[in-house]
Scaffold this motif. Structure first.
Motif, PDB file in Angstrom:
ATOM      1  N   UNK A   6      -2.242  -7.822  10.752  1.00  0.00           N
ATOM      2  CA  UNK A   6      -3.244  -7.618   9.696  1.00  0.00           C
ATOM      3  C   UNK A   6      -4.248  -8.775   9.641  1.00  0.00           C
ATOM      4  N   UNK A   7      -5.285  -8.583   8.866  1.00  0.00           N
ATOM      5  CA  UNK A   7      -6.276  -9.626   8.640  1.00  0.00           C
ATOM      6  C   UNK A   7      -5.836 -10.602   7.563  1.00  0.00           C
ATOM      7  N   UNK A   8      -6.581 -11.697   7.443  1.00  0.00           N
ATOM      8  CA  UNK A   8      -6.301 -12.738   6.448  1.00  0.00           C
ATOM      9  C   UNK A   8      -6.297 -12.127   5.045  1.00  0.00           C
TER      10      UNK A   8
ATOM     11  N   UNK B   1      -1.363  -7.689   4.426  1.00  0.00           N
ATOM     12  CA  UNK B   1       0.059  -7.668   4.761  1.00  0.00           C
ATOM     13  C   UNK B   1       0.324  -6.441   5.619  1.00  0.00           C
ATOM     14  N   UNK B   2       1.509  -6.401   6.192  1.00  0.00           N
ATOM     15  CA  UNK B   2       1.848  -5.309   7.086  1.00  0.00           C
ATOM     16  C   UNK B   2       1.820  -3.947   6.416  1.00  0.00           C
ATOM     17  N   UNK B   3       2.323  -3.859   5.195  1.00  0.00           N
ATOM     18  CA  UNK B   3       2.381  -2.574   4.493  1.00  0.00           C
ATOM     19  C   UNK B   3       0.988  -2.017   4.211  1.00  0.00           C
TER      20      UNK B   3
ATOM     21  N   UNK C 244       2.808 -15.594   8.111  1.00  0.00           N
ATOM     22  CA  UNK C 244       3.735 -16.531   7.455  1.00  0.00           C
ATOM     23  C   UNK C 244       3.041 -17.484   6.488  1.00  0.00           C
ATOM     24  N   UNK C 245       1.711 -17.432   6.420  1.00  0.00           N
ATOM     25  CA  UNK C 245       0.959 -18.313   5.526  1.00  0.00           C
ATOM     26  C   UNK C 245       0.606 -17.534   4.254  1.00  0.00           C
TER      27      UNK C 245
ATOM     28  N   UNK D  98      -2.125 -13.376  -2.877  1.00  0.00           N
ATOM     29  CA  UNK D  98      -0.819 -12.730  -2.759  1.00  0.00           C
ATOM     30  C   UNK D  98      -0.559 -12.158  -1.382  1.00  0.00           C
ATOM     31  N   UNK D  99      -1.594 -12.096  -0.552  1.00  0.00           N
ATOM     32  CA  UNK D  99      -1.420 -11.618   0.818  1.00  0.00           C
ATOM     33  C   UNK D  99      -1.007 -12.764   1.731  1.00  0.00           C
ATOM     34  N   UNK D 100      -1.163 -12.524   3.026  1.00  0.00           N
ATOM     35  CA  UNK D 100      -0.732 -13.484   4.026  1.00  0.00           C
ATOM     36  C   UNK D 100      -1.814 -13.728   5.073  1.00  0.00           C
TER      37      UNK D 100
END
Length: 162
Positions: free
Chosen positions: A15-17, A20-22, A47-48, A53-55
């Motif tokens: 995914x983008x900055x 998340x995967x979902x 992992x960041x 709230x995303x990654x």
């Protein structure tokens, strides 16, 4: 022993900055449905932790884009994650995930064996040495460049494609 030609292709989606995967899976649902008989899709979370709230796949200073950064803390961990969960037949990356996919494909290992779909990438300036030194890896790539992308300049996506 011969390879099973009926086995589904394994594709890791990045995914983008701030995503998340979902949420990435929800955006790709029509593609997932259309290819469910031939592709097994896997969606990873970066992992960041991002403030929304995303990654992300690496850390950036506030207001700095990857193509402006002098370093990408966390990139090595993200590349290691792609390697250690593979091998993958393909990678599908969007934005920051597209840059990670391009960098992973440029590595000289078997973590990605066939193809990459790279959507909306930018030139990862401080890590670009990996892309500049790339030789023919045998990995096919499809690059999607948004002519009016306001986040990652289209000319940088074309540079990644080159």
């Amino acid at each position: 022993m011969t390879a099973d030609k009926t086995a589904k292709k394994r594709v890791l989606c990045l995914h983008g900055k701030g995503g998340n995967g979902a949420s990435f899976a929800r955006h790709l649902k029509p593609l997932l449905d259309a290819t469910s008989e031939t592709i097994e899709w896997y969606f990873a979370d970066g992992h960041v932790q991002e403030p929304n709230g995303g990654f992300g796949w690496w850390q950036l200073e506030p207001g700095v884009r990857t193509f402006q950064a002098n370093e990408l803390p966390g990139l090595d961990e993200s590349l290691r994650g792609v390697r250690e969960t593979g091998p993958w037949d393909g990678l599908f990356g969007f934005s920051q995930g597209a840059m990670l996919a391009a960098l992973a494909a440029a590595e000289k290992n078997d973590s990605v064996t066939e193809f990459c779909v790279i959507v909306g990438a930018a030139w990862p300036t401080c890590a670009a040495g990996k892309l500049e030194e790339i030789s023919d890896t045998g990995i096919r790539t499809l690059h999607v460049v948004g002519a009016t992308d306001g986040i990652n300049p289209p000319e940088q996506a074309r540079r990644v494609a080159a």
